[in-house]
Structure formats: structure tokens, C-alpha cells
Design an enzyme around this catalytic site. Structure first.
Site, PDB file in Angstrom:
ATOM      1  N   ARG A 110       4.714  -1.179  -2.435  1.00 61.50           N
ATOM      2  CA  ARG A 110       5.269  -0.849  -1.119  1.00 61.50           C
ATOM      3  C   ARG A 110       5.902   0.535  -1.081  1.00 61.50           C
ATOM      4  NH1 ARG A 110       8.688  -6.058   0.749  1.00 61.50           N
ATOM      5  NH2 ARG A 110       9.223  -6.099  -1.463  1.00 61.50           N
ATOM      6  N   GLN A 111       6.227   1.086  -2.249  1.00 64.08           N
ATOM      7  CA  GLN A 111       6.795   2.440  -2.300  1.00 64.08           C
ATOM      8  C   GLN A 111       5.666   3.405  -2.642  1.00 64.08           C
ATOM      9  OE1 GLN A 111       9.825   3.043  -1.396  1.00 64.08           O
ATOM     10  NE2 GLN A 111      10.023   5.201  -1.909  1.00 64.08           N
ATOM     11  N   HIS A 169      -0.865  -2.945  -0.954  1.00 69.91           N
ATOM     12  CA  HIS A 169      -0.108  -2.738   0.284  1.00 69.91           C
ATOM     13  C   HIS A 169      -0.707  -1.603   1.105  1.00 69.91           C
ATOM     14  CE1 HIS A 169       3.282  -2.980   2.980  1.00 69.91           C
ATOM     15  NE2 HIS A 169       3.572  -1.717   2.791  1.00 69.91           N
ATOM     16  N   LYS A 176       7.204  -4.237  16.907  1.00 71.79           N
ATOM     17  CA  LYS A 176       8.606  -4.334  16.540  1.00 71.79           C
ATOM     18  C   LYS A 176       9.139  -2.966  16.154  1.00 71.79           C
ATOM     19  CE  LYS A 176       8.739  -5.183  11.539  1.00 71.79           C
ATOM     20  NZ  LYS A 176       7.451  -4.805  11.065  1.00 71.79           N
ATOM     21  N   ARG A 224      11.971  -1.448  13.522  1.00 67.28           N
ATOM     22  CA  ARG A 224      12.886  -1.774  12.435  1.00 67.28           C
ATOM     23  C   ARG A 224      14.118  -0.885  12.513  1.00 67.28           C
ATOM     24  NH1 ARG A 224      12.288  -4.666   7.955  1.00 67.28           N
ATOM     25  NH2 ARG A 224      10.041  -4.817   8.237  1.00 67.28           N
ATOM     26  N   GLY A 248      10.897 -13.084   4.370  1.00 68.41           N
ATOM     27  CA  GLY A 248      10.316 -13.885   5.435  1.00 68.41           C
ATOM     28  C   GLY A 248      10.896 -13.623   6.816  1.00 68.41           C
ATOM     29  N   THR A 283      10.703 -10.914   8.884  1.00 66.89           N
ATOM     30  CA  THR A 283       9.737 -10.347   9.830  1.00 66.89           C
ATOM     31  C   THR A 283       8.751 -11.407  10.304  1.00 66.89           C
ATOM     32  OG1 THR A 283       9.893  -8.136   8.861  1.00 66.89           O
ATOM     33  CG2 THR A 283       7.898  -8.643  10.094  1.00 66.89           C
TER      34      THR A 283
END
Length: 257
Positions: A33-34, A67, A132, A134, A166, A168
């Protein structure tokens, strides 16, 4: 982290023992994810892990549902990137055919629309998105604005690659239920289930959560009434067989849009 260090040491040991080729099978690629700098003074962890694997001596990497697909470019060795859209599609058609009448595949955010689109194509269904925003603090739940697409009276299937806390996923499920979705399901590749994830899922409108076994699940996850485990064993076995018998892996890899 322990598994990563163990993997690096095993790769080094194999190379020093004159192994002709070392292929690292990494179902869940940690730190994926990074994959870029979202702000100043942060690492690009996915690139660092790729560098560590190459320095240890890996010749090839087999992984599932990165990802971000561009992480393959962090390596100077072949990377076989398996996807789970066909796996989920086959499981739903054979195990839960009632979901398909009618079904809308939903991305829980704008960034994951390409992932949801592929599963929608496999199942020949329509597509929707939960938009959405964030907030600046990662400790706060994302603020959902609205659903792009029609889900009223339909079964909704949320699709994502990783489930951590969980939050999101559950907020997206609540928004879909508020928009008239008949039933809300989810299909997630990597289930981390950190913090109070199981409690959030239990109290959410989600009726069933499909998750693969790319990560070994603790007993509470495997026996949760809303969770079903979809095995990636056959997918990985097929890919490993093709790699070491020098056959094409293309049929198992992501298809172009």
C-alpha cells in the site's frame, strides 16, 4: 516482518547452495500500500521490499492481487501478478448463484474502480462506485458522499483488495443499504482483520464476506458466520507448475481492458 526476514534468509541460503532458479511465492505482498510518496519524508516501502528481495538473490516473484499494478515495475526480475476476479466469479456462480439476480458490482472508492470493473465483466453485471472523501487523519472514518450508479432493488457486491480495519467497507455497505440495495455482499482478496474488524462486520449490513486465504486466518475469522474463505491454492499451484515446467502463465494473469 518475521516472515519477510525468513524469506530473505532462505533465498540467500538457496543461492549460496547453487540453486539454478529461486522463485519467491508471496501471496500477500506486504507493504504494497506504500507504493508512492503521498507526502514528504515518508518511505516508498514497496520499492524497498522489492530491492531487499533482489539483493537476497530472488530470480522471480509470484504474487496475488498487488495493491497497485505498477509495483511490478519496482523489480528487475519477472513478476507474475495473479488476479482473483476469475476466482471470485467462478465461486459466486457455483456457490451463490442467487446473488446474480440481479447483481451490481461496487467499488468502495474511486481508486479501486478498475478492480471492480474486471469482476463486473467476468460476471456480466453492471458497475457502481461509492464516492468518499478521506479525512486528513487516518484514525478517522472516511466520509461517504453518495453512490454513483443504480443499486436500488439489486444485490450489491463490494470488491476490494485489502480489508484491514473494515471501516471503509462497512461504511460503504451502510450507504448501499440506504440507497435501496436488497442485499450487500463483499469479495476481498487479502483479509488482515486488524483491530475491531470482525465486530464492525458483525454489526454492518454486510450479509456475507468472501475472502481468500492469501493470509492464514485465525480461528475467529474462519468461523465467523458472515465470512467465507475462498482458497487460492489451485490458482497458485497452477502458476507454480507453469513456471517450473516453462509453460506460459499468461492465461492466469490479468487481462487487458
Amino acid at each position: 516482518n518475521d516472515h519477510l526476514m525468513e524469506l530473505l534468509l532462505m533465498i540467500d541460503a538457496l543461492k549460496r547452495a547453487s540453486a539454478r532458479m529461486v522463485c519467491a511465492v508471496i501471496p500477500y505482498f506486504g507493504y504494497a500500500r506504500q507504493d508512492r510518496k503521498k507526502k514528504g519524508r515518508v518511505p516508498i516501502s514497496a520499492r524497498l521490499v522489492a530491492n531487499l528481495l533482489e539483493t537476497a538473490g530472488v530470480d522471480r516473484v509470484l504474487t496475488v492481487e498487488l495493491h497497485a499494478g505498477q509495483i511490478q515495475g519496482f523489480f528487475n526480475v519477472p513478476v507474475d501478478h495473479l488476479r482473483t476476479d476469475r476466482l471470485f466469479a467462478e465461486y459466486i456462480r457455483t456457490t451463490h448463484p442467487e446473488w446474480l439476480d440481479p447483481l451490481v458490482v461496487v467499488s468502495p472508492d474511486i481508486g479501486g474502480i478498475w478492480r471492480a470493473r474486471r469482476l463486473a465483466k467476468e460476471l456480466n453485471t453492471s458497475l457502481a462506485i461509492v464516492e468518499k472523501h478521506r479525512r486528513s487523519s487516518s484514525d478517522e472514518a472516511p466520509e461517504v458522499y453518495h453512490v454513483i450508479g443504480d443499486v436500488e432493488g439489486c444485490n450489491a457486491l463490494l470488491v476490494d483488495d485489502i480489508l484491514a480495519t473494515g471501516r471503509t467497507l462497512c461504511i460503504a455497505a451502510e450507504e448501499l443499504a440506504a440507497k435501496g440495495a436488497r442485499n450487500v455482499y463483499a469479495a476481498i482478496t487479502h483479509g488482515l482483520f486488524t483491530g475491531e474488524a470482525l465486530e464492525l462486520i458483525s454489526s454492518s449490513p454486510l450479509q456475507k464476506l468472501l475472502v481468500t486465504d492469501t493470509i492464514a486466518h485465525r480461528v475467529q475469522v474462519a468461523h465467523h458466520p458472515k465470512v467465507e474463505i475462498v482458497s487460492v491454492a489451485r490458482l497458485l499451484a497452477d502458476a507454480i507448475h507453469r513456471i517450473f515446467s516453462c509453460k506460459s502463465v499468461s492465461d492466469l494473469l490479468v487481462r487487458s481492458d
